[in-house]
Enzyme design. Structure first.
Site, PDB file in Angstrom:
ATOM      1  N   ARG A 100     -17.818 121.752 -50.273  1.00 48.91           N
ATOM      2  CA  ARG A 100     -18.730 120.626 -49.865  1.00 48.91           C
ATOM      3  C   ARG A 100     -19.979 120.348 -50.857  1.00 48.91           C
ATOM      4  NH1 ARG A 100     -17.124 118.732 -44.822  1.00 48.91           N
ATOM      5  NH2 ARG A 100     -16.900 120.609 -43.038  1.00 48.91           N
TER       6      ARG A 100
ATOM      7  N   GLU B  52     -18.275 106.781 -43.518  1.00 47.19           N
ATOM      8  CA  GLU B  52     -17.162 108.247 -43.556  1.00 47.19           C
ATOM      9  C   GLU B  52     -16.801 108.408 -45.066  1.00 47.19           C
ATOM     10  OE1 GLU B  52     -15.898 110.473 -42.174  1.00 47.19           O
ATOM     11  OE2 GLU B  52     -14.119 110.290 -41.172  1.00 47.19           O
ATOM     12  N   ASP B  53     -16.410 109.897 -45.079  1.00 46.13           N
ATOM     13  CA  ASP B  53     -16.146 110.492 -46.418  1.00 46.13           C
ATOM     14  C   ASP B  53     -14.654 109.754 -46.859  1.00 46.13           C
ATOM     15  OD1 ASP B  53     -14.604 111.926 -44.558  1.00 46.13           O
ATOM     16  OD2 ASP B  53     -15.233 113.749 -45.355  1.00 46.13           O
TER      17      ASP B  53
ATOM     18  N   ASP C 192     -14.355 119.021 -47.887  1.00 44.33           N
ATOM     19  CA  ASP C 192     -14.164 120.361 -47.663  1.00 44.33           C
ATOM     20  C   ASP C 192     -12.747 120.837 -47.594  1.00 44.33           C
ATOM     21  OD1 ASP C 192     -13.698 119.500 -44.915  1.00 44.33           O
ATOM     22  OD2 ASP C 192     -13.622 121.939 -44.500  1.00 44.33           O
TER      23      ASP C 192
ATOM     24  N   ASP D 158      -7.674 108.674 -44.033  1.00 47.97           N
ATOM     25  CA  ASP D 158      -6.397 109.363 -44.582  1.00 47.97           C
ATOM     26  C   ASP D 158      -5.450 108.436 -43.616  1.00 47.97           C
ATOM     27  OD1 ASP D 158      -4.365 110.810 -45.478  1.00 47.97           O
ATOM     28  OD2 ASP D 158      -4.976 112.576 -44.388  1.00 47.97           O
ATOM     29  N   THR D 159      -5.045 108.743 -42.482  1.00 46.30           N
ATOM     30  CA  THR D 159      -4.137 108.425 -41.744  1.00 46.30           C
ATOM     31  C   THR D 159      -4.672 107.322 -40.893  1.00 46.30           C
ATOM     32  OG1 THR D 159      -4.506 109.691 -39.631  1.00 46.30           O
ATOM     33  CG2 THR D 159      -2.826 110.509 -41.040  1.00 46.30           C
TER      34      THR D 159
HETATM   35  P1  IMP Z   1      -7.600 110.501 -40.686  1.00 40.18           P
HETATM   36  O1  IMP Z   1      -7.922 110.639 -39.364  1.00 40.18           O
HETATM   37  O2  IMP Z   1      -6.069 111.104 -41.170  1.00 40.18           O
HETATM   38  O3  IMP Z   1      -7.820 109.273 -41.412  1.00 40.18           O
HETATM   39  O4  IMP Z   1      -8.535 111.858 -41.408  1.00 40.18           O
HETATM   40  C1  IMP Z   1      -9.709 111.525 -42.030  1.00 40.18           C
HETATM   41  C2  IMP Z   1     -10.313 112.939 -41.809  1.00 40.18           C
HETATM   42  O5  IMP Z   1      -9.381 113.839 -42.492  1.00 40.18           O
HETATM   43  C3  IMP Z   1     -11.545 112.816 -42.932  1.00 40.18           C
HETATM   44  O6  IMP Z   1     -12.818 112.771 -42.345  1.00 40.18           O
HETATM   45  C4  IMP Z   1     -11.529 114.274 -43.516  1.00 40.18           C
HETATM   46  O7  IMP Z   1     -12.298 115.063 -42.821  1.00 40.18           O
HETATM   47  C5  IMP Z   1     -10.048 114.601 -43.507  1.00 40.18           C
HETATM   48  N1  IMP Z   1      -9.573 114.610 -44.844  1.00 40.18           N
HETATM   49  C6  IMP Z   1      -8.519 113.746 -45.200  1.00 40.18           C
HETATM   50  N2  IMP Z   1      -7.974 113.812 -46.296  1.00 40.18           N
HETATM   51  C7  IMP Z   1      -8.922 114.764 -46.913  1.00 40.18           C
HETATM   52  C8  IMP Z   1      -9.186 115.298 -48.327  1.00 40.18           C
HETATM   53  O8  IMP Z   1      -8.124 114.931 -49.284  1.00 40.18           O
HETATM   54  N3  IMP Z   1     -10.090 116.312 -48.474  1.00 40.18           N
HETATM   55  C9  IMP Z   1     -10.784 116.654 -47.456  1.00 40.18           C
HETATM   56  N4  IMP Z   1     -10.635 116.425 -46.258  1.00 40.18           N
HETATM   57  C10 IMP Z   1      -9.816 115.059 -46.100  1.00 40.18           C
END
Ligand code: IMP
Length: 183
Positions: free
Chosen positions: A169, A103-104, A163, A107-108
Site C-alpha cells: 500500500r 474509492e481506490d 494492496d 472492479d466488479t
Molecule cells: P469490486 O467489489 O469487485 O468492485 O472490488 C473492489 C475492491 O476490490 C476494491 O476496493 C479493492 O479493495 C479490491 N481490488 C480490486 N481490484 C484490485 C487490484 O487490482 N488491486 C488491489 N485491490 C483490488
C-alpha cells in the site's frame, strides 16, 4: 515459499507517481468547481482509499469534512469472494449532507454498489462516487461513477493504497503485481 512468494512482487509501473499527482490535482479542481458553495463530506473507503482520499481531500481544498468506512470484499486472493461486509462504520451522521464516496478501484462494482445502497438509506442530500481506478472490463454490477481517475486493463495492481495480502500500500507508484512462480 520466500517472502515475495507470499506477498507478491510489484513489477511494471502502470501509473507513475507523477501521473497520479497530476490527475488527482485535476479531479480536485473539478470537484472544487462542482461543489462550490457547498460543504461536502468525503467518505474514504478503508483501507485501499486512504492515500487517494488524503490527497484528493487536500486537492479539492473545499470547506469539507472527511470520514471513513470499512468494507471487505476479498478473501486472501486476487478475486472477490462475492459478498461485501461492513468492517467499520462512519463516525457521524450523513443526513442532509452532500456525500462524496472516495474509492481506490472499481472492479466488479459489488463493493461500490453495496456502499451506495447502504449510504442512501441514511438520507444524505446527494451521493457522488469518485474512484481512482476503473477496471471497466470486469464490471458485473452497473453502478454510476461520477469521477474516474484512470481506466485500467484487467491486471492486479498494487501501490498508492492498493494492496496484495496487506502489503504494497505504501508504494508511491501503481504497479502490476508479478505472477508468483509455481513452487
Ligand atoms: P469490486 O467489489 O469487485 O468492485 O472490488 C473492489 C475492491 O476490490 C476494491 O476496493 C479493492 O479493495 C479490491 N481490488 C480490486 N481490484 C484490485 C487490484 O487490482 N488491486 C488491489 N485491490 C483490488
Amino acid at each position: 515459499m520466500d517472502a515475495h512468494g507470499e506477498v507478491g512482487r510489484p513489477g511494471r509501473i502502470l501509473i507513475s507517481r507523477h501521473e497520479i499527482a497530476a490527475r488527482v490535482a485535476e479531479l480536485g479542481l473539478t470537484i472544487r468547481r462542482d461543489y462550490a458553495g457547498r460543504f461536502p463530506l468525503f467518505v474514504g473507503v478503508l483501507k485501499g482509499a486512504i492515500v487517494f482520499a488524503a490527497d484528493l481531500f487536500r486537492a479539492a481544498a473545499l470547506p469539507a469534512s472527511l470520514d471513513f468506512m470499512g468494507v471487505s470484499s476479498y478473501g486472501a486472493g486476487q478475486r472477490p469472494s462475492g459478498s461485501v461486509r461492513l468492517t467499520a462504520d462512519l463516525s457521524m451522521s450523513i443526513e442532509g449532507r452532500d456525500v462524496i464516496i472516495i474509492e481506490d478501484i472499481v472492479d466488479t462494482g459489488r463493493t461500490i454498489g453495496y456502499l451506495r445502497r447502504n449510504l442512501a438509506t441514511r438520507h444524505p442530500r446527494s451521493i457522488a462516487l469518485c474512484v481512482l481506478l476503473d477496471k471497466v472490463a470486469r464490471r458485473e454490477v452497473d453502478v454510476p461513477v461520477d469521477y474516474v481517475g484512470f481506466a485500467i486493463p484487467d491486471e492486479f495492481v498494487v501501490g498508492y493504497g492498493l494492496d496484495h495480502r496487506g502489503y504494497h500500500r505504501n508504494l508511491r507508484d501503481i504497479a502490476v503485481l508479478e505472477p508468483t512462480e509455481a513452487p
